[in-house]
Design a protein around this motif. Sequence first.
Motif, PDB file in Angstrom:
ATOM      1  N   LEU A 178     -32.290 -33.043  12.413  1.00  0.00           N
ATOM      2  CA  LEU A 178     -32.884 -34.244  11.841  1.00  0.00           C
ATOM      3  C   LEU A 178     -32.398 -34.466  10.414  1.00  0.00           C
ATOM      4  O   LEU A 178     -32.203 -35.603   9.985  1.00  0.00           O
ATOM      5  N   SER A 179     -32.194 -33.401   9.685  1.00  0.00           N
ATOM      6  CA  SER A 179     -31.659 -33.509   8.335  1.00  0.00           C
ATOM      7  C   SER A 179     -30.277 -34.144   8.362  1.00  0.00           C
ATOM      8  O   SER A 179     -29.950 -35.021   7.546  1.00  0.00           O
ATOM      9  N   SER A 180     -29.449 -33.736   9.327  1.00  0.00           N
ATOM     10  CA  SER A 180     -28.107 -34.312   9.443  1.00  0.00           C
ATOM     11  C   SER A 180     -28.174 -35.762   9.898  1.00  0.00           C
ATOM     12  O   SER A 180     -27.351 -36.593   9.495  1.00  0.00           O
ATOM     13  N   ALA A 181     -29.157 -36.087  10.751  1.00  0.00           N
ATOM     14  CA  ALA A 181     -29.330 -37.464  11.206  1.00  0.00           C
ATOM     15  C   ALA A 181     -29.694 -38.376  10.036  1.00  0.00           C
ATOM     16  O   ALA A 181     -29.167 -39.491   9.900  1.00  0.00           O
ATOM     17  N   LYS A 182     -30.595 -37.900   9.190  1.00  0.00           N
ATOM     18  CA  LYS A 182     -30.993 -38.674   8.012  1.00  0.00           C
ATOM     19  C   LYS A 182     -29.808 -38.848   7.067  1.00  0.00           C
ATOM     20  O   LYS A 182     -29.588 -39.927   6.509  1.00  0.00           O
ATOM     21  N   ALA A 183     -29.002 -37.792   6.906  1.00  0.00           N
ATOM     22  CA  ALA A 183     -27.822 -37.865   6.049  1.00  0.00           C
ATOM     23  C   ALA A 183     -26.796 -38.856   6.604  1.00  0.00           C
ATOM     24  O   ALA A 183     -26.193 -39.636   5.851  1.00  0.00           O
ATOM     25  N   ALA A 184     -26.609 -38.835   7.925  1.00  0.00           N
ATOM     26  CA  ALA A 184     -25.669 -39.768   8.555  1.00  0.00           C
ATOM     27  C   ALA A 184     -26.142 -41.207   8.392  1.00  0.00           C
ATOM     28  O   ALA A 184     -25.346 -42.121   8.152  1.00  0.00           O
ATOM     29  N   LEU A 185     -27.451 -41.396   8.512  1.00  0.00           N
ATOM     30  CA  LEU A 185     -28.043 -42.723   8.354  1.00  0.00           C
ATOM     31  C   LEU A 185     -27.845 -43.226   6.927  1.00  0.00           C
ATOM     32  O   LEU A 185     -27.459 -44.381   6.705  1.00  0.00           O
ATOM     33  N   ASP A 186     -28.085 -42.355   5.964  1.00  0.00           N
ATOM     34  CA  ASP A 186     -27.907 -42.727   4.563  1.00  0.00           C
ATOM     35  C   ASP A 186     -26.446 -43.049   4.261  1.00  0.00           C
ATOM     36  O   ASP A 186     -26.138 -44.001   3.529  1.00  0.00           O
ATOM     37  N   ALA A 187     -25.516 -42.267   4.832  1.00  0.00           N
ATOM     38  CA  ALA A 187     -24.086 -42.472   4.587  1.00  0.00           C
ATOM     39  C   ALA A 187     -23.581 -43.767   5.216  1.00  0.00           C
ATOM     40  O   ALA A 187     -22.670 -44.409   4.685  1.00  0.00           O
ATOM     41  N   ALA A 188     -24.189 -44.150   6.328  1.00  0.00           N
ATOM     42  CA  ALA A 188     -23.752 -45.370   7.016  1.00  0.00           C
ATOM     43  C   ALA A 188     -24.050 -46.619   6.198  1.00  0.00           C
ATOM     44  O   ALA A 188     -23.285 -47.601   6.231  1.00  0.00           O
ATOM     45  N   GLY A 189     -25.146 -46.592   5.468  1.00  0.00           N
ATOM     46  CA  GLY A 189     -25.502 -47.769   4.671  1.00  0.00           C
ATOM     47  C   GLY A 189     -25.665 -49.004   5.540  1.00  0.00           C
ATOM     48  O   GLY A 189     -26.484 -49.025   6.463  1.00  0.00           O
ATOM     49  N   GLU A 190     -24.853 -50.016   5.276  1.00  0.00           N
ATOM     50  CA  GLU A 190     -24.905 -51.261   6.052  1.00  0.00           C
ATOM     51  C   GLU A 190     -24.105 -51.178   7.346  1.00  0.00           C
ATOM     52  O   GLU A 190     -24.160 -52.094   8.170  1.00  0.00           O
ATOM     53  N   ASN A 191     -23.358 -50.119   7.513  1.00  0.00           N
ATOM     54  CA  ASN A 191     -22.482 -49.999   8.687  1.00  0.00           C
ATOM     55  C   ASN A 191     -23.222 -49.388   9.878  1.00  0.00           C
ATOM     56  O   ASN A 191     -22.853 -48.347  10.424  1.00  0.00           O
ATOM     57  N   ILE A 192     -24.291 -50.063  10.264  1.00  0.00           N
ATOM     58  CA  ILE A 192     -25.107 -49.644  11.402  1.00  0.00           C
ATOM     59  C   ILE A 192     -25.043 -50.724  12.473  1.00  0.00           C
ATOM     60  O   ILE A 192     -25.217 -51.908  12.178  1.00  0.00           O
ATOM     61  N   VAL A 193     -24.781 -50.318  13.691  1.00  0.00           N
ATOM     62  CA  VAL A 193     -24.757 -51.263  14.808  1.00  0.00           C
ATOM     63  C   VAL A 193     -25.938 -50.969  15.716  1.00  0.00           C
ATOM     64  O   VAL A 193     -26.398 -49.823  15.816  1.00  0.00           O
ATOM     65  N   SER A 194     -26.427 -52.015  16.382  1.00  0.00           N
ATOM     66  CA  SER A 194     -27.578 -51.858  17.277  1.00  0.00           C
ATOM     67  C   SER A 194     -27.409 -52.781  18.477  1.00  0.00           C
ATOM     68  O   SER A 194     -27.883 -53.918  18.480  1.00  0.00           O
ATOM     69  N   PRO A 195     -26.689 -52.323  19.508  1.00  0.00           N
ATOM     70  CA  PRO A 195     -26.466 -53.148  20.700  1.00  0.00           C
ATOM     71  C   PRO A 195     -27.784 -53.533  21.365  1.00  0.00           C
ATOM     72  O   PRO A 195     -28.716 -52.736  21.420  1.00  0.00           O
ATOM     73  N   ARG A 196     -27.877 -54.749  21.879  1.00  0.00           N
ATOM     74  CA  ARG A 196     -29.095 -55.212  22.537  1.00  0.00           C
ATOM     75  C   ARG A 196     -28.999 -55.170  24.059  1.00  0.00           C
ATOM     76  O   ARG A 196     -29.994 -55.377  24.752  1.00  0.00           O
ATOM     77  N   LEU A 197     -27.811 -54.911  24.584  1.00  0.00           N
ATOM     78  CA  LEU A 197     -27.622 -54.867  26.034  1.00  0.00           C
ATOM     79  C   LEU A 197     -28.639 -53.958  26.732  1.00  0.00           C
ATOM     80  O   LEU A 197     -29.186 -54.337  27.773  1.00  0.00           O
ATOM     81  N   PRO A 198     -28.950 -52.767  26.185  1.00  0.00           N
ATOM     82  CA  PRO A 198     -29.906 -51.888  26.862  1.00  0.00           C
ATOM     83  C   PRO A 198     -31.308 -52.481  26.986  1.00  0.00           C
ATOM     84  O   PRO A 198     -32.045 -52.133  27.915  1.00  0.00           O
ATOM     85  N   ASP A 199     -31.704 -53.355  26.057  1.00  0.00           N
ATOM     86  CA  ASP A 199     -33.029 -53.975  26.120  1.00  0.00           C
ATOM     87  C   ASP A 199     -33.010 -55.252  26.946  1.00  0.00           C
ATOM     88  O   ASP A 199     -33.907 -55.502  27.746  1.00  0.00           O
ATOM     89  N   TRP A 200     -31.996 -56.048  26.730  1.00  0.00           N
ATOM     90  CA  TRP A 200     -31.960 -57.364  27.373  1.00  0.00           C
ATOM     91  C   TRP A 200     -31.601 -57.289  28.850  1.00  0.00           C
ATOM     92  O   TRP A 200     -32.164 -58.004  29.665  1.00  0.00           O
ATOM     93  N   TYR A 201     -30.647 -56.427  29.185  1.00  0.00           N
ATOM     94  CA  TYR A 201     -30.145 -56.377  30.559  1.00  0.00           C
ATOM     95  C   TYR A 201     -30.030 -54.916  31.003  1.00  0.00           C
ATOM     96  O   TYR A 201     -28.941 -54.336  31.057  1.00  0.00           O
ATOM     97  N   LEU A 202     -31.171 -54.355  31.314  1.00  0.00           N
ATOM     98  CA  LEU A 202     -31.265 -52.917  31.578  1.00  0.00           C
ATOM     99  C   LEU A 202     -30.370 -52.471  32.733  1.00  0.00           C
ATOM    100  O   LEU A 202     -29.667 -51.467  32.636  1.00  0.00           O
ATOM    101  N   GLN A 203     -30.386 -53.217  33.822  1.00  0.00           N
ATOM    102  CA  GLN A 203     -29.584 -52.821  34.986  1.00  0.00           C
ATOM    103  C   GLN A 203     -28.097 -52.880  34.674  1.00  0.00           C
ATOM    104  O   GLN A 203     -27.329 -51.996  35.076  1.00  0.00           O
ATOM    105  N   LEU A 204     -27.678 -53.914  33.959  1.00  0.00           N
ATOM    106  CA  LEU A 204     -26.269 -54.038  33.582  1.00  0.00           C
ATOM    107  C   LEU A 204     -25.847 -52.831  32.744  1.00  0.00           C
ATOM    108  O   LEU A 204     -24.803 -52.221  32.983  1.00  0.00           O
TER     109      LEU A 204
END
Length: 473
Positions: A403-429
């Motif tokens: 979790l410490s490494s996850a938080k560090a990776a999140l902090d390092a990413a800054g604005e460079n975070i992606v969040s695809p919506r396909l898994p929520d919008w079209y679950l079967q696809l």
Amino acid sequence: MGSTSDVNRRDVIKRAAALGLVAVPGMTALSACASGSDDSGDDKVDKGKKTDENPLGVNKEAGAEVVIFNGGYGDQYAKDAHKVYEKSYGKVKHASTQKIRTKMQPRMVKGNPPDVINNSGAENMDIASLIEDKQVADLEALLDAPSLFDSSKTVREMLLPGVVEKGTFGGDKLYQLNYSYTVYGTWYSQTALDKLEVEYPKTWDEMLAVCAKAKKEGMAGWTYAGKHPYYFAFTMYPFIAKIGGADVLKAIDNLEPDAWKHEAVKKAFDAYYELRAKGYILKGTPGIDHIQSQTQWTKGNALFLPNGSWVENEARKTTPKDFKMTVAPPTGLDKSDAMPFETLWAEASEPFMVPAKAKNVEGGMEWLRVMMGKESTQNFTKLVSALTCVKGAADGVELPSGLSSAKAALDAAGENIVSPRLPDWYLQLHKEKVGGAIAAMMAGDIKPDEAVKRCQKAADDLSGDDSIKKYKR
């Protein structure tokens, strides 16, 4: 069957069709039984009086029912939250299962669902279909209630960026609260890398070189959940964005024509196929599930694993003390990448919903408010090694390696975070079609070009299906 219920048969049949419980030609069997339900959602508890201490107007005498997905996070955190809830309100009936869809869909159809459902795991229900069918309560009242973490702010004001957006579907109301804040990426043992005397690879040539060195030492480069191939998306989707830019994922989410034929997709598929072609995938991987793949990984039989930050808790029992579990962003392709190496997929996850026909909707929302209080958020992080969706909730909490490494990776990413919506919008696809194409490719059954074609055809078929609501971002 007796007609003891006033459930409208057409409503039941419509809900069943939307939930995928029954195909249209087979509706007669369900309609024959529809009127036999004892619970229609009309036996809701009376609302309580709204006060400063009870902003949602919960009936203090009424109990609540909560169903938890018993997966990577277990269910102890929820049991602990029940105790906090019960200090002010009625008794909580608790249940946990890994088969959310099997257990919950029949109750959604009959109109007697629990008050809160943790709609997660491989058997999660299609939330978009449920919302379209008006089976989910909107959580706006919860968002506007005072926070139990900081009473000077509302629940909405205490949420991390993207949480509200992730829970909205084609409108401006929140229907799904994603409680955990998950970092997806390539997980590895820092101890294993140190033994190989290598650093985490930032380019694909470096990745292949590390896997080659691991193979010489009798260790596979990769393993993954072959039975749940959508796990590969945790590194594949951000890899595609890294190569071609975030707009490539946006086009895929929006079902744009030829979105899957973008050069970035082809390059990403080719790169991962090379892992298979060079023999860097652990033997037998296509036939194992997520738990088995994680166990092979923690045993040291494979170096890398695509996963989310729940894995530290889920794999805790098999993880050696000196493992030094770590997550990093997906390895990039080369210097031509459109986004920096630090780019990763991170977002609010672990979805909760309050069914619209629940007996105690207000109680369900209050339970979620308790979950976002200081006591519950910090307890969750300590218990299951995961961040929550509440700002500052992990401050002052000692975090384990992963979790410490996850938080560090999140902090390092800054604005460079992606969040695809396909898994929520079209679950079967996302799960069956795209996941299936990637699974076939990684098993060596098809080549990358064919995998791309299958993904594009599945997206085109869905785009042309007028019965499925479409979303845009």
